[in-house]
Design a protein around this motif. Structure first.
Motif, PDB file in Angstrom:
ATOM      1  N   SER A  94       0.535  10.161 -10.955  1.00  0.00           N
ATOM      2  CA  SER A  94      -0.389  11.275 -11.216  1.00  0.00           C
ATOM      3  C   SER A  94       0.165  12.623 -10.790  1.00  0.00           C
ATOM      4  O   SER A  94      -0.236  13.657 -11.318  1.00  0.00           O
ATOM      5  CB  SER A  94      -1.729  11.022 -10.517  1.00  0.00           C
ATOM      6  OG  SER A  94      -1.543  10.901  -9.110  1.00  0.00           O
ATOM      7  N   ASN A  95       1.095  12.638  -9.834  1.00  0.00           N
ATOM      8  CA  ASN A  95       1.624  13.915  -9.335  1.00  0.00           C
ATOM      9  C   ASN A  95       3.003  14.258  -9.888  1.00  0.00           C
ATOM     10  O   ASN A  95       3.629  15.223  -9.445  1.00  0.00           O
ATOM     11  CB  ASN A  95       1.686  13.884  -7.803  1.00  0.00           C
ATOM     12  CG  ASN A  95       0.313  13.845  -7.172  1.00  0.00           C
ATOM     13  OD1 ASN A  95      -0.609  14.518  -7.635  1.00  0.00           O
ATOM     14  ND2 ASN A  95       0.147  13.042  -6.125  1.00  0.00           N
TER      15      ASN A  95
ATOM     16  N   ASP B 144       3.119   3.883  -1.895  1.00  0.00           N
ATOM     17  CA  ASP B 144       3.474   4.383  -3.229  1.00  0.00           C
ATOM     18  C   ASP B 144       4.988   4.579  -3.327  1.00  0.00           C
ATOM     19  O   ASP B 144       5.598   5.226  -2.467  1.00  0.00           O
ATOM     20  CB  ASP B 144       2.734   5.708  -3.468  1.00  0.00           C
ATOM     21  CG  ASP B 144       3.105   6.375  -4.783  1.00  0.00           C
ATOM     22  OD1 ASP B 144       3.683   5.706  -5.653  1.00  0.00           O
ATOM     23  OD2 ASP B 144       2.801   7.578  -4.922  1.00  0.00           O
TER      24      ASP B 144
ATOM     25  N   PRO C 269       2.992  -0.314  -5.193  1.00  0.00           N
ATOM     26  CA  PRO C 269       2.426   0.377  -6.367  1.00  0.00           C
ATOM     27  C   PRO C 269       3.219   1.642  -6.702  1.00  0.00           C
ATOM     28  O   PRO C 269       4.005   2.130  -5.886  1.00  0.00           O
ATOM     29  CB  PRO C 269       1.013   0.734  -5.898  1.00  0.00           C
ATOM     30  CG  PRO C 269       1.153   0.909  -4.416  1.00  0.00           C
ATOM     31  CD  PRO C 269       2.192  -0.086  -3.973  1.00  0.00           C
TER      32      PRO C 269
ATOM     33  N   ASP D  75       2.332   5.449  -8.189  1.00  0.00           N
ATOM     34  CA  ASP D  75       1.358   6.459  -8.619  1.00  0.00           C
ATOM     35  C   ASP D  75       2.106   7.592  -9.313  1.00  0.00           C
ATOM     36  O   ASP D  75       2.951   8.266  -8.708  1.00  0.00           O
ATOM     37  CB  ASP D  75       0.606   6.995  -7.395  1.00  0.00           C
ATOM     38  CG  ASP D  75      -0.447   8.045  -7.765  1.00  0.00           C
ATOM     39  OD1 ASP D  75      -0.675   8.262  -8.972  1.00  0.00           O
ATOM     40  OD2 ASP D  75      -1.024   8.651  -6.839  1.00  0.00           O
TER      41      ASP D  75
ATOM     42  N   LYS E 290       0.814  -1.220   0.000  1.00  0.00           N
ATOM     43  CA  LYS E 290       0.000   0.000   0.000  1.00  0.00           C
ATOM     44  C   LYS E 290       0.849   1.273   0.000  1.00  0.00           C
ATOM     45  O   LYS E 290       0.311   2.376   0.109  1.00  0.00           O
ATOM     46  CB  LYS E 290      -0.914   0.005   1.229  1.00  0.00           C
ATOM     47  CG  LYS E 290      -1.912  -1.146   1.252  1.00  0.00           C
ATOM     48  CD  LYS E 290      -2.778  -1.103   2.502  1.00  0.00           C
ATOM     49  CE  LYS E 290      -3.765  -2.263   2.524  1.00  0.00           C
ATOM     50  NZ  LYS E 290      -4.587  -2.261   3.758  1.00  0.00           N
TER      51      LYS E 290
ATOM     52  N   ASN F   4       6.558   6.466  -5.109  1.00  0.00           N
ATOM     53  CA  ASN F   4       6.926   7.875  -5.275  1.00  0.00           C
ATOM     54  C   ASN F   4       6.874   8.674  -3.978  1.00  0.00           C
ATOM     55  O   ASN F   4       7.243   9.848  -3.966  1.00  0.00           O
ATOM     56  CB  ASN F   4       6.045   8.543  -6.332  1.00  0.00           C
ATOM     57  CG  ASN F   4       6.651   8.467  -7.718  1.00  0.00           C
ATOM     58  OD1 ASN F   4       7.884   8.441  -7.850  1.00  0.00           O
ATOM     59  ND2 ASN F   4       5.822   8.433  -8.740  1.00  0.00           N
TER      60      ASN F   4
END
Length: 423
Positions: A363-364, A302, A359, A361, A300, A304
């Motif tokens: 998106s940022n 990220d 995972p 991510d 769980k 990043n």
């Protein structure tokens, strides 16, 4: 007798032939020898490519055909004009660059022809202003606004602060302060009696602040050493390297917390004198010792935003964890997991296991077009920094990313890496 007669006749005939041949030789017009041309070293063609003279080191200047002495002069000239060439015309004025050499290089130089340009601002080094000093002062503590109030221009104030940072955050001595190229001899003479600095530079001083920390007065407040991050320790007067050592000592050697003042005292980068300064303000939260270490669910977390501590918890050593966090910071975020495996100085087997669980991510992660990307981002990003000046130059003329990429003439693999961060 007849035999003698024929011999004399033959001899006279030979003499006549010799005389005629000599006359013919002397009557010929003088022939010119072909002109001899010597091939010099400078006639050997250089394999030239477009370049920004602000980015070349000594070796690269020598590769352009300059001697060691000429290179020294060029680099010194660049310092004198404020640390940056702003135009071809300015570069041409350097006396180490002959007119012939400038003509040879001119079409490859990535600079505007003359004058100021949006992307190349010039230090106003020689602006004449009256200096006003009200009393003795420590130049280490002055802000840009305060330097301006003394009488320096905004550009000069910025340059003075940059020079202080170059020295490691302190002017160190009057001797070092005098070496700041922005401060003229006349202005130094006016400032010198008011400077609160030692006259001589300490023997153990080294540039860039690697082994020297400025001794300026720090206003301490109560603090818990178990909650301080890197910036917190730096705020107490430690260098970045020292602060890193303290944090690593606490988080790795002591498993996340100092248990006593003696633990802090044992950290080798905290000198006895420094510990004595800090000890009245240390408020060690003993409740920290009761906090149980929680196991992280890496499925769980990220990749990043995963922290240095969490990487150590997963099993990475400090070198691997630091390299991964550092590379991610430079990139402003990973956009695929292969980038993580491409990071230098990591345990690839352990990282492979991590990225198969955790995972990612994206998106940022910031992305830009080449025409809109901030200059600071271009010059610092690992995938763009070596082409940053060309990009900045080309986009003054072209607004199409495809055209700029074509002009950069990159290897396919380098272009693909760039596209990961392009809109």
């Amino acid at each position: 007798m007849r035999k003698n007669y024929y011999q004399k006749l033959a001899f006279m005939g030979m003499m006549l032939i010799v005389l005629l041949a000599f006359q013919n030789y002397t009557s010929r017009e003088k022939e010119n020898f072909p002109e001899i041309k010597f091939i010099t070293e400078n006639s050997i063609p250089l394999n030239l490519m477009e370049f920004d003279p602000n980015n070349l080191d000594a070796k690269q200047w020598e590769n352009l055909g300059f001697s060691e002495k000429q290179v020294f002069t060029i680099l010194n000239y660049k310092k004198i004009i404020g640390g940056k060439f702003t135009s071809k015309a300015q570069f041409k004025k350097c006396y180490a660059v002959s007119p012939e050499k400038f003509t040879e290089l001119e079409s490859y130089i990535l600079l505007p022809e003359t004058g100021k340009d949006h992307h190349f601002e010039k230090f106003d080094t020689y602006e004449k202003k009256e200096i006003h000093i009200s009393g003795r002062f420590n130049p280490d503590r002055l802000s840009a606004a305060e330097w301006i109030s003394i009488g320096f221009s905004e550009k000069q104030a910025e340059a003075i602060l940059k020079y202080k940072n170059y020295l490691g955050g302190s002017f160190v001595s009057k001797e070092k302060f005098k070496e700041c190229f922005i401060i003229s001899s006349d202005n130094y003479s006016k400032l010198e009696p008011y400077l609160v600095l030692p006259v001589q530079t300490p023997d153990d001083f080294k540039n860039y602040g690697k082994n020297y920390t400025a001794k300026s007065k720090i206003h301490y407040r109560n603090f818990d050493p178990n909650t301080l991050d890197l910036d917190g320790w730096k705020g107490l007067g430690f260098s970045e390297k020292q602060a890193n050592t303290i944090v690593n000592y606490r988080d790795r050697n002591l498993r996340g917390s100092f248990k006593s003042l003696e633990d802090i005292k044992k950290c080798f980068v905290i000198s006895p004198e420094k510990f004595e300064e800090l000890s009245p303000y240390i408020k060690l939260n003993t409740n920290t010792n009761l906090i149980q270490k929680q196991e992280t669910d890496f499925s769980k977390v990220d990749l990043n935003i995963i922290t240095f501590k969490q990487l150590l918890e997963f099993g990475l050593d400090e070198k691997s964890a630091g390299s991964m966090i550092g590379f991610r910071k430079k990139l402003r975020g990973f956009v695929n997991k292969q980038q993580i495996l491409d990071t230098y100085n990591i345990d690839k087997n352990l990282v492979q296991k991590l990225i198969s669980i955790a995972p990612l991510d994206v998106s940022n992660v910031p992305k830009y077009t080449l025409t809109e990307a901030p200059e600071e981002w271009l010059k610092d990003h690992p995938y763009f920094k070596y082409s940053a000046d060309k990009i900045i130059f080309y986009r003054t003329t072209y607004t199409d990313d495809k055209k700029i990429l074509k002009l950069l003439k990159l290897k396919p693999e380098y272009e693909e890496r760039m596209k990961l961060y392009l809109k």
